[in-house]
Write a protein that holds these residues in place. Structure first.
Motif, PDB file in Angstrom:
ATOM      1  N   ALA A  32       0.849  -1.198   0.000  1.00  0.00           N
ATOM      2  CA  ALA A  32       0.000   0.000   0.000  1.00  0.00           C
ATOM      3  C   ALA A  32       0.881   1.244   0.000  1.00  0.00           C
ATOM      4  O   ALA A  32       2.074   1.184   0.305  1.00  0.00           O
ATOM      5  N   ASN A  33       0.303   2.393  -0.351  1.00  0.00           N
ATOM      6  CA  ASN A  33       1.011   3.659  -0.184  1.00  0.00           C
ATOM      7  C   ASN A  33       1.179   3.907   1.309  1.00  0.00           C
ATOM      8  O   ASN A  33       0.245   3.687   2.088  1.00  0.00           O
ATOM      9  N   ARG A  34       2.340   4.362   1.727  1.00  0.00           N
ATOM     10  CA  ARG A  34       2.594   4.489   3.168  1.00  0.00           C
ATOM     11  C   ARG A  34       3.369   5.775   3.441  1.00  0.00           C
ATOM     12  O   ARG A  34       4.350   6.075   2.750  1.00  0.00           O
ATOM     13  N   PHE A  35       2.898   6.492   4.453  1.00  0.00           N
ATOM     14  CA  PHE A  35       3.519   7.772   4.783  1.00  0.00           C
ATOM     15  C   PHE A  35       3.523   7.938   6.303  1.00  0.00           C
ATOM     16  O   PHE A  35       2.520   7.661   6.967  1.00  0.00           O
ATOM     17  N   PRO A  36       4.632   8.414   6.875  1.00  0.00           N
ATOM     18  CA  PRO A  36       4.643   8.725   8.301  1.00  0.00           C
ATOM     19  C   PRO A  36       4.038  10.106   8.540  1.00  0.00           C
ATOM     20  O   PRO A  36       4.084  10.969   7.662  1.00  0.00           O
ATOM     21  N   PHE A  37       3.462  10.303   9.714  1.00  0.00           N
ATOM     22  CA  PHE A  37       3.103  11.652  10.142  1.00  0.00           C
ATOM     23  C   PHE A  37       3.870  11.958  11.423  1.00  0.00           C
ATOM     24  O   PHE A  37       4.249  11.046  12.157  1.00  0.00           O
ATOM     25  N   ARG A  38       4.130  13.231  11.660  1.00  0.00           N
ATOM     26  CA  ARG A  38       4.928  13.623  12.809  1.00  0.00           C
ATOM     27  C   ARG A  38       4.297  13.114  14.091  1.00  0.00           C
ATOM     28  O   ARG A  38       3.074  13.103  14.243  1.00  0.00           O
ATOM     29  N   HIS A  39       5.145  12.710  15.012  1.00  0.00           N
ATOM     30  CA  HIS A  39       4.689  12.045  16.239  1.00  0.00           C
ATOM     31  C   HIS A  39       3.610  12.848  16.958  1.00  0.00           C
ATOM     32  O   HIS A  39       3.820  14.012  17.326  1.00  0.00           O
ATOM     33  N   ASN A  40       2.452  12.204  17.121  1.00  0.00           N
ATOM     34  CA  ASN A  40       1.314  12.777  17.858  1.00  0.00           C
ATOM     35  C   ASN A  40       0.864  14.135  17.312  1.00  0.00           C
ATOM     36  O   ASN A  40       0.256  14.924  18.037  1.00  0.00           O
ATOM     37  N   ASP A  41       1.138  14.395  16.044  1.00  0.00           N
ATOM     38  CA  ASP A  41       0.796  15.675  15.419  1.00  0.00           C
ATOM     39  C   ASP A  41      -0.439  15.489  14.544  1.00  0.00           C
ATOM     40  O   ASP A  41      -0.353  15.020  13.403  1.00  0.00           O
ATOM     41  N   CYS A  42      -1.597  15.887  15.064  1.00  0.00           N
ATOM     42  CA  CYS A  42      -2.850  15.664  14.348  1.00  0.00           C
ATOM     43  C   CYS A  42      -3.012  16.609  13.157  1.00  0.00           C
ATOM     44  O   CYS A  42      -3.719  16.276  12.197  1.00  0.00           O
ATOM     45  N   GLU A  43      -2.363  17.769  13.187  1.00  0.00           N
ATOM     46  CA  GLU A  43      -2.409  18.654  12.021  1.00  0.00           C
ATOM     47  C   GLU A  43      -1.687  18.011  10.844  1.00  0.00           C
ATOM     48  O   GLU A  43      -2.171  18.043   9.702  1.00  0.00           O
TER      49      GLU A  43
END
Length: 377
Positions: free
Chosen positions: A134-145
């Motif tokens: 699948a396409n996979r991307f990290p988001f900044r730790h605990n950063d909901c924005e």
């Protein structure tokens, strides 16, 4: 190949990040994930020995995968019990949390789907995402924005992957905000409860059950090799999800099942914790004592910075592989089993002592540890 192996090892040596196996018998435990002391409980040990093995043929090993000779009424009864305990429609046992996460994440998301994972997720979650195609991307730790920005770009089925308690920082996910975003963008949430199981909730059902949020989740993975003091793991979700994993999760299909002793150990551990639930309260008291004393003796110090955590995981950031290794070795010589976490396991500059607080650590031991730490601050 030989040159490649030598080269990679030399690179690690130069970076001061070579890993080695270390036995530290006789030291005071401030390193293990045995948060509630169940792995050393003689009462639990005797309880496990007291089970009736006569009803099963294979008492030493399971002899095969669950789909061949490795299934048993004991395994199915335990799954039913765990599904009830974790307030889930169904549950499926795995040999470890690593394998459970790998199986779940690698086979459910499909090519074209999107996986969004917290940047501090455990490596097994990231590897599962990689294997899924699948396409996979990290988001900044605990950063909901940052998470929402990536949700707006996501395609097809979307999976948000988080941990309830993060293993290196000891902090919690912002559950409410993430659930709200998942509902807004019709995403599914997968939660690794490895460092939460046992510490929170009725009979150790975990943080999400303790908060009453379990119905908002697609799947949860509960691990038994940490606070529960035994071994194994379980995926909790809908019956349809469990049936899908049985048919398509390769780490489940092709792995020899847990032996009978492990099944009884898991069963006994949850019964034992139910009867000794005050261990959760004792854990919180020991954590509070450690935090208070650290603030008194060391306080805010850039050379030895305690990250804010109200969980048994207490990270003390000591920048630099060489320095953090030196302090850990000094603590071990003083009788305390504390290990360094080096880069690249954590980001360079955030190398740390990962101190675990247990119910079996006395206040005297905690005080002595902090006194030793203060010498290096």
């Amino acid at each position: 190949m030989t040159n490649h192996i030598s080269q990679k090892l030399e690179e690690r040596d130069r970076a001061g990040s070579t890993r080695k196996l270390l036995a530290t018998n006789g030291l005071v435990d401030f390193v293990s994930n045995d948060y509630l002391g169940l792995s050393r409980s003689k009462t639990l040990f005797d309880r496990i020995k007291g089970y009736d093995y006569s009803k099963e043929v294979n008492i030493n090993g399971s002899t095969g995968s669950r789909l061949l000779a490795g299934n048993s009424t004991s395994a199915q009864n335990l799954e039913n019990k765990l599904a009830h305990l974790f307030k889930s429609e169904a549950a499926l046992l795995f040999n470890s949390g690593y394998v459970a996460n790998l199986a779940l994440i690698s086979c459910v998301p499909q090519r074209g789907d999107t996986i969004l994972y917290d940047s501090l997720s455990h490596v097994c979650l990231k590897e599962g995402a990689f294997l899924s195609k699948a396409n996979r991307f990290p988001f900044r730790h605990n950063d909901c924005e940052d998470l929402e920005a990536k949700l707006k770009q996501a395609t097809d089925n979307v999976y948000i992957i988080i941990e309830s308690v993060y293993s290196m920082d000891g902090d919690l996910a912002p559950f409410g905000d993430i659930i709200e975003l998942a509902q807004k963008y019709e995403a599914k949430i997968i939660v690794d409860e490895a460092h939460s199981t046992g510490l929170y909730g009725d009979a150790g059902s975990g943080k999400l059950c303790a908060l009453g949020l379990e119905e908002n989740l697609f799947a949860r993975v509960h691990t038994f090799g940490k606070a529960m003091g035994v071994h194994g793991a379980v995926v909790c979700g809908s019956k349809e999800l469990i049936d899908y994993l049985i048919n398509f999760a390769r780490p489940f299909i092709y792995t020899t099942a847990l032996p009978l002793h492990s099944l009884f150990s898991i069963d006994a551990a949850f019964d034992h914790l139910s009867e000794n639930i005050e261990l959760q309260k004792i854990s919180k008291e020991k954590i509070f004592y450690f935090n208070s004393l650290f603030n008194q003796k060391i306080g805010k110090n850039e050379n030895m910075l305690r990250m804010e955590s109200n969980t048994p995981i207490q990270p003390i950031v000591v920048p630099g592989n060489a320095r953090v290794k030196s302090i850990a070795e000094s603590l071990q010589k003083s009788g305390f089993d504390v290990r360094p976490i080096l880069s690249p396991t954590v980001k360079e500059g955030s190398e740390r002592l990962r101190i675990s607080i247990h119910t079996h650590n006395t206040e005297e031991e905690i005080a002595e540890l902090i006194n030793e730490l203060a010498k290096h601050a």
